[in-house]
Design a protein around this motif. Structure first.
Motif, mmCIF file in Angstrom:
data_model
loop_
_atom_site.group_PDB
_atom_site.id
_atom_site.type_symbol
_atom_site.label_atom_id
_atom_site.label_comp_id
_atom_site.label_asym_id
_atom_site.label_seq_id
_atom_site.Cartn_x
_atom_site.Cartn_y
_atom_site.Cartn_z
ATOM 1 N N TYR A 58 -18.897 27.142 29.782
ATOM 2 C CA TYR A 58 -18.030 26.189 29.096
ATOM 3 C C TYR A 58 -18.525 24.761 29.288
ATOM 4 N N ARG A 59 -18.951 24.418 30.503
ATOM 5 C CA ARG A 59 -19.434 23.051 30.758
ATOM 6 C C ARG A 59 -20.672 22.749 29.921
ATOM 7 N N LEU A 60 -21.565 23.718 29.809
ATOM 8 C CA LEU A 60 -22.783 23.506 29.025
ATOM 9 C C LEU A 60 -22.495 23.476 27.524
ATOM 10 N N PHE A 62 -19.678 22.875 25.811
ATOM 11 C CA PHE A 62 -18.867 21.771 25.296
ATOM 12 C C PHE A 62 -19.572 20.426 25.375
ATOM 13 N N ARG A 63 -20.769 20.388 25.922
ATOM 14 C CA ARG A 63 -21.587 19.173 25.845
ATOM 15 C C ARG A 63 -22.309 19.089 24.505
ATOM 16 N N MET A 64 -22.379 20.203 23.800
ATOM 17 C CA MET A 64 -23.039 20.244 22.488
ATOM 18 C C MET A 64 -22.112 19.644 21.437
ATOM 19 N N PRO A 65 -22.677 19.044 20.381
ATOM 20 C CA PRO A 65 -21.830 18.479 19.333
ATOM 21 C C PRO A 65 -21.098 19.549 18.511
#
Length: 147
Positions: A58-60, A62-65
């Motif tokens: 999730y952390r990785l 949700f850093r994506m646009p």
């Protein structure tokens, strides 16, 4: 086509993981719940590992646009706790505790060639249909009559 192939690959990895972890074996799951009897704590490691991987994922992600195979993230927006949520969770837990199958372990177990997962899936389906019928009756009864 890429979305279908990726969904298949994700489902396959999930199913193999469920089978390898023992979560498709109702006896192992029921022993996990039997704290004062034949308790088998090994599923704590399976669930803990899943939580760690999910948290990092999730952390990785949700850093994506945007997601790779969609234009937007589809994230639940409701945060309230109502009786439907509590009741559904209780029924889910009771069913899991009685049968040893949750839907995640049930689907891969249906391919093992034994009757228990198929009977459990039929019971879940019957419960879902019953809920829809009852909800439909309640909606019709609460609607103002046109006469």
């Amino acid at each position: 086509m890429l979305r279908i192939l990726s969904a298949f690959a994700i489902g396959l990895v999930f199913g193999v993981g469920i089978l390898l972890s023992g979560m498709a074996d109702p006896a192992k799951v029921l022993n996990f719940f039997d704290i004062f009897g034949t308790w088998d704590p090994s599923l704590i490691f399976v669930m803990g590992g899943a939580l760690i991987v999910t948290g990092i994922g999730y952390r990785l992600v949700f850093r994506m646009p945007a997601p790779v195979l969609s234009t937007v993230f589809h994230v639940p927006t409701r945060k309230d706790i109502d009786m439907k949520l509590v009741g559904g969770s209780a029924i889910f837990g009771i069913g899991w505790g009685l049968s040893g199958f949750c839907p995640g372990g049930l689907v891969p177990a249906m391919g093992l060639g034994v009757s228990e997962p198929i009977l459990t899936a039929a019971a879940i389906l019957a419960g879902m249909i019953t809920l829809r019928v009852v909800a439909g009756i309640r909606v019709r009864q609460s609607a103002p009559s046109s006469t």
